[in-house]
Design a protein around this motif. Structure first.
Motif, PDB file in Angstrom:
ATOM      1  N   UNK A 215      33.549  55.209  48.038  1.00  0.00           N
ATOM      2  CA  UNK A 215      32.758  54.069  49.436  1.00  0.00           C
ATOM      3  C   UNK A 215      32.911  54.362  50.163  1.00  0.00           C
ATOM      4  N   UNK A 216      32.862  53.518  51.740  1.00  0.00           N
ATOM      5  CA  UNK A 216      33.414  53.311  52.857  1.00  0.00           C
ATOM      6  C   UNK A 216      33.935  52.270  52.672  1.00  0.00           C
ATOM      7  N   UNK A 217      33.086  50.679  52.199  1.00  0.00           N
ATOM      8  CA  UNK A 217      33.115  48.895  52.285  1.00  0.00           C
ATOM      9  C   UNK A 217      32.929  49.150  50.990  1.00  0.00           C
TER      10      UNK A 217
ATOM     11  N   UNK B 194      27.249  46.979  62.331  1.00  0.00           N
ATOM     12  CA  UNK B 194      26.343  48.199  62.705  1.00  0.00           C
ATOM     13  C   UNK B 194      27.534  47.965  64.783  1.00  0.00           C
ATOM     14  N   UNK B 195      27.209  46.550  65.113  1.00  0.00           N
ATOM     15  CA  UNK B 195      27.883  46.508  66.411  1.00  0.00           C
ATOM     16  C   UNK B 195      29.257  46.316  66.646  1.00  0.00           C
ATOM     17  N   UNK B 196      30.007  46.501  65.301  1.00  0.00           N
ATOM     18  CA  UNK B 196      31.549  46.817  65.540  1.00  0.00           C
ATOM     19  C   UNK B 196      31.547  48.816  65.076  1.00  0.00           C
TER      20      UNK B 196
ATOM     21  N   UNK C  87      24.027  55.139  59.312  1.00  0.00           N
ATOM     22  CA  UNK C  87      22.794  56.154  58.534  1.00  0.00           C
ATOM     23  C   UNK C  87      23.764  56.047  57.148  1.00  0.00           C
ATOM     24  N   UNK C  88      24.755  55.213  56.723  1.00  0.00           N
ATOM     25  CA  UNK C  88      24.879  55.074  54.743  1.00  0.00           C
ATOM     26  C   UNK C  88      24.968  53.668  55.116  1.00  0.00           C
ATOM     27  N   UNK C  89      24.982  52.876  55.512  1.00  0.00           N
ATOM     28  CA  UNK C  89      25.587  51.216  55.244  1.00  0.00           C
ATOM     29  C   UNK C  89      24.608  50.853  54.376  1.00  0.00           C
TER      30      UNK C  89
END
Length: 376
Positions: free
Chosen positions: A239-241, A327-329, A335-337
């Protein structure tokens, strides 16, 4: 030989204070029913004022940074502005001290993982750094009696700085942008805090229970371990986060008692699912920058107004706000958030309640047993 019937002996612990009995209490229908109760905030006016202050600080920080020569730092400036969330029930004088301290802690939350990344820390090392920030910020919040929303905001800032850093100049830019946002928070509260003065005079809050320092250090250790495990599992799953899993664990384990911890776990998961669906629907429309900014400001205000009624309601609005700031950063991960936010939150919340139960003290479990017995 001592008399087996000696009444002076310490009374036995009730059976309801075992780990198994506590687990049954936490999954009982009564616990689920308690988690959906709509309460009454101590002062809706103060919550609304805090919402206006935080929304104003975030708006000013975003707009000023976007119009500056460094628009890519807008996410860090908005993070610093979140210092305005703290100290809503403190006196006007103490509020300024709290907001300044929180602004510095947010900057430190960005600095530590940024330095680690610049130094070449491996991904698993970054997970450990994130967990250490969670534990240290828990101690700091207790040490300075900063109150809600607690260490979770500092961990959120550290999670935003989880992305790789290419140079020392980038580290410095991140920290300065966060400090600039913190300065905006301080100024916003300084100008508007007189709105709270009249309401504070008429408000009578119950005394805040401050546990012994030994208990606070133990709690910080549990949070550090749980945040590390949650982030590591998220990382291993690709996972990215992974920071979001750590945030979920920290937010749940901030509860003072087991039934509150379980309530927060259930409420956070439910609210995050709804909030993620909202932000997915918004991002599917490919909104403009200013539309996103307006949505962040509105969600920030709504969060402070509704969270006093039920934590789940606050999660419904804070989730879109947090994801839109992300998203701003980093617009490329839009798409995946939402889906990953739900998965990370559920992972962190489940681990949080498991850790809280497994490492609970007898007193913790007795309190839960007595609370559930009174509720019958």
């Amino acid at each position: 030989m001592p008399d087996k019937n000696d009444s002076s002996k310490e009374p036995r612990r009730p059976r309801g204070a075992t780990h198994g009995a506590s687990a049954r209490h936490l999954v009982s229908p009564a616990q689920w029913a308690e988690s959906v109760v709509i309460g009454a905030p101590p002062s809706l006016r103060i919550f609304a004022i805090a919402g206006v202050q935080a929304a104003l600080a975030v708006l000013l920080a975003i707009v000023a940074t976007h119009l500056s020569p460094w628009p890519q730092l807008v996410g860090y400036a908005s993070l610093g502005a979140l210092a305005a969330l703290f100290g809503r029930f403190a006196t006007v004088e103490r509020r300024m001290r709290i907001v300044v301290i929180c602004a510095l802690l947010l900057a430190l939350g960005v600095l530590v993982p940024s330095l680690a990344s610049w130094a070449g820390a491996l991904p698993w090392m970054m997970v450990l750094v994130l967990a250490l920030v969670a534990g240290a910020s828990t101690v700091a919040v207790s040490w300075w009696s900063l109150g809600g929303p607690g260490a979770v905001i500092i961990v959120f800032a550290a999670g935003a700085a989880y992305n790789p850093v290419g140079s020392g100049a980038e580290v410095l830019a991140r920290v300065l942008a966060t400090l600039a946002g913190g300065a905006v928070a301080v100024l916003s509260c300084l100008v508007t805090d007189r709105w709270r003065a009249t309401e504070l005079k008429n408000l009578r809050l119950p005394p805040v229970h401050v546990p012994p320092w030994s208990h606070q250090w133990i709690a910080a250790g549990r949070i550090t371990a749980c945040a590390a495990l949650a982030a590591w599992i998220a990382f291993m799953l690709g996972w990215h986060h992974p920071a979001w899993a750590a945030i979920g664990a920290v937010s749940v384990m901030q509860g003072g008692h087991l039934h509150i911890t379980m309530n927060r776990a259930l409420q956070r998961m439910a609210g995050t699912i709804v909030g993620s669906f909202i932000v997915w629907a918004m991002l599917a429309q490919q909104p403009s920058f200013w539309t996103v900014v307006a949505a962040i400001v509105v969600f920030q205000f709504l969060t402070e107004v509704v969270i006093g009624y039920n934590y789940a309601l606050g999660q419904i609005t804070v989730t879109p706000m947090a994801l839109l700031m992300t998203y701003l950063a980093s617009p490329t991960v839009a798409a995946t958030m939402p889906v990953e936010r739900v998965l990370d939150t559920m992972l962190g919340a489940v681990l949080g309640i498991v850790f809280a139960l497994v490492f609970s003290s007898v007193d913790d479990r007795m309190h839960l047993h007595e609370h559930r017995s009174r509720a019958r």
